[in-house]
Design a protein around this motif. Structure first.
Motif, PDB file in Angstrom:
ATOM      1  N   THR A 129     -12.194  -6.497  -3.683  1.00 41.60           N
ATOM      2  CA  THR A 129     -10.880  -7.059  -3.432  1.00 41.60           C
ATOM      3  C   THR A 129     -10.482  -7.972  -4.587  1.00 41.60           C
ATOM      4  O   THR A 129     -11.308  -8.708  -5.119  1.00 41.60           O
ATOM      5  CB  THR A 129     -10.839  -7.835  -2.105  1.00 41.60           C
ATOM      6  N   HIS A 130      -9.208  -7.898  -4.983  1.00 40.56           N
ATOM      7  CA  HIS A 130      -8.684  -8.763  -6.046  1.00 40.56           C
ATOM      8  C   HIS A 130      -8.009 -10.004  -5.477  1.00 40.56           C
ATOM      9  O   HIS A 130      -7.937 -11.031  -6.137  1.00 40.56           O
ATOM     10  CB  HIS A 130      -7.692  -7.989  -6.912  1.00 40.56           C
ATOM     11  N   ASP A 131      -7.451  -9.901  -4.268  1.00 34.61           N
ATOM     12  CA  ASP A 131      -6.845 -11.062  -3.620  1.00 34.61           C
ATOM     13  C   ASP A 131      -6.887 -10.858  -2.113  1.00 34.61           C
ATOM     14  O   ASP A 131      -7.074  -9.747  -1.615  1.00 34.61           O
ATOM     15  CB  ASP A 131      -5.414 -11.316  -4.112  1.00 34.61           C
ATOM     16  N   LEU A 132      -6.678 -11.973  -1.405  1.00 30.77           N
ATOM     17  CA  LEU A 132      -6.857 -11.965   0.047  1.00 30.77           C
ATOM     18  C   LEU A 132      -5.893 -12.951   0.681  1.00 30.77           C
ATOM     19  O   LEU A 132      -5.618 -14.018   0.123  1.00 30.77           O
ATOM     20  CB  LEU A 132      -8.301 -12.353   0.387  1.00 30.77           C
ATOM     21  N   SER A 133      -5.362 -12.590   1.843  1.00 34.68           N
ATOM     22  CA  SER A 133      -4.548 -13.499   2.640  1.00 34.68           C
ATOM     23  C   SER A 133      -4.953 -13.318   4.099  1.00 34.68           C
ATOM     24  O   SER A 133      -5.681 -12.378   4.437  1.00 34.68           O
ATOM     25  CB  SER A 133      -3.052 -13.185   2.461  1.00 34.68           C
ATOM     26  N   PRO A 134      -4.480 -14.194   4.994  1.00 35.34           N
ATOM     27  CA  PRO A 134      -4.814 -14.002   6.410  1.00 35.34           C
ATOM     28  C   PRO A 134      -4.232 -12.724   6.992  1.00 35.34           C
ATOM     29  O   PRO A 134      -4.637 -12.292   8.067  1.00 35.34           O
ATOM     30  CB  PRO A 134      -4.204 -15.238   7.085  1.00 35.34           C
ATOM     31  N   LEU A 135      -3.278 -12.113   6.277  1.00 31.35           N
ATOM     32  CA  LEU A 135      -2.607 -10.924   6.803  1.00 31.35           C
ATOM     33  C   LEU A 135      -3.032  -9.633   6.130  1.00 31.35           C
ATOM     34  O   LEU A 135      -2.720  -8.543   6.619  1.00 31.35           O
ATOM     35  CB  LEU A 135      -1.086 -11.077   6.660  1.00 31.35           C
ATOM     36  N   GLY A 136      -3.715  -9.722   4.992  1.00 33.31           N
ATOM     37  CA  GLY A 136      -4.077  -8.497   4.293  1.00 33.31           C
ATOM     38  C   GLY A 136      -4.848  -8.774   3.029  1.00 33.31           C
ATOM     39  O   GLY A 136      -5.266  -9.895   2.748  1.00 33.31           O
ATOM     40  N   MET A 137      -5.016  -7.725   2.216  1.00 36.40           N
ATOM     41  CA  MET A 137      -5.818  -7.831   1.005  1.00 36.40           C
ATOM     42  C   MET A 137      -5.478  -6.692   0.067  1.00 36.40           C
ATOM     43  O   MET A 137      -4.873  -5.693   0.457  1.00 36.40           O
ATOM     44  CB  MET A 137      -7.311  -7.775   1.351  1.00 36.40           C
ATOM     45  N   SER A 138      -5.875  -6.847  -1.189  1.00 35.67           N
ATOM     46  CA  SER A 138      -5.868  -5.722  -2.111  1.00 35.67           C
ATOM     47  C   SER A 138      -7.285  -5.179  -2.190  1.00 35.67           C
ATOM     48  O   SER A 138      -8.251  -5.939  -2.165  1.00 35.67           O
ATOM     49  CB  SER A 138      -5.396  -6.164  -3.504  1.00 35.67           C
TER      50      SER A 138
END
Length: 281
Positions: A194-203
């Protein structure tokens, strides 16, 4: 064969849990090409999930007990007046019977921030179940037997809400498998990053496209909060596919979490806020 010990990256971020299996040579090569894996001899175990009956009531009044303050806990602080809005790092080192806090000095470029008794501070605490903002007054600035601050009992406590747009860069090893709508499972097809992450999703970057927008992917990865490893497993909806645009030639997928347990949502919110406020780390 299952791993006999957990695996972490060079920065200590958990990659694979004890018992995980990398069945394909391609996955093992991927792990060493995109990470610097090493054995985690501490063998930290995931925190147990909270029962559903222990869920947070967003309308309940917040008290000092809800903060879950403990020795060594990381806090972010800033003066209410002046010094900009940047949070500065400190840690809890003690408590008084009347709920006063003893904390390490706030540092800027390695030097203690000049504070005086009577100044008010805004404080962010990342607890195990939520993120809180409260206010303390500096009661004393001590230099012996070592530098520390004495703060008043926390007041005006409120629970913070995460903005939907918050997304932080992070490199995690993610096991994935393409699934039918709403399906879950413990098997996986491959390993990605993963390159980035949020509480709602990710790459999610992997060697080849996983499908078309609207398809579902089951993902499993680990995060670490205050030396506790947390396992996250979720079904995600594929929202975008970017082939060959990543510097490493991987295909980057934009994923939105479709099925995520409430306890895992709280863990991700705390993790993302912790990473977003770099001054606290």
């Amino acid at each position: 064969m299952p791993l006999d010990w957990p695996v972490v990256g060079a920065d200590g971020m958990p990659l694979l849990d004890r018992g995980a299996i990398l069945a394909r040579r391609e996955d093992r090569d991927f792990l060493f090409r995109h990470f610097q894996p090493r054995r985690d001899d501490r063998g930290a175990q995931p925190a147990p999930a909270s029962p559903g009956s222990d869920a947070i009531d967003p309308h309940a009044p917040v008290t000092i007990v809800d903060l879950g303050l403990s020795i060594g806990m990381r806090l972010g602080m800033r003066p209410q007046i002046g010094m900009g809005r940047e949070m500065h790092a400190c840690r809890v080192i003690g408590f008084a019977p009347h709920h006063a806090l003893f904390v390490t000095p706030l540092l800027i470029n390695g030097r203690p921030l000049a504070l005086a008794p009577g100044e008010q501070l805004e404080v962010v605490a990342i607890a195990s179940r939520a993120v809180f903002l409260f206010v303390c007054t500096v009661e004393a600035v001590c230099t012996s037997p070592f530098p520390y601050l004495v703060l008043s009992e926390p007041g005006a406590i409120r629970r913070l809400r995460m903005r939907r747009s918050v997304r932080v860069p992070v490199r995690l090893a993610v096991r994935y498998t393409t699934v039918a709508t709403g399906a879950t499972g413990s098997t996986y097809e491959g390993l990605g990053v993963t390159h980035d992450l949020s509480p709602l999703g990710m790459s999610l970057a992997v060697p080849a496209a996983l499908g078309q927008p609207g398809d579902h992917v089951h993902v499993a990865f680990r995060i670490r909060m205050d030396d506790i490893n947390l396992d996250i497993e979720a079904v995600a909806v594929l929202r975008s596919v970017q082939t060959g645009q990543a510097p490493d030639g991987l295909t980057v997928h934009g994923l939105e979490f479709d099925q995520l347990e409430p306890t895992q949502q709280i863990a991700l919110k705390c993790f993302v806020l912790d990473r977003a406020q770099a001054a606290i780390g």
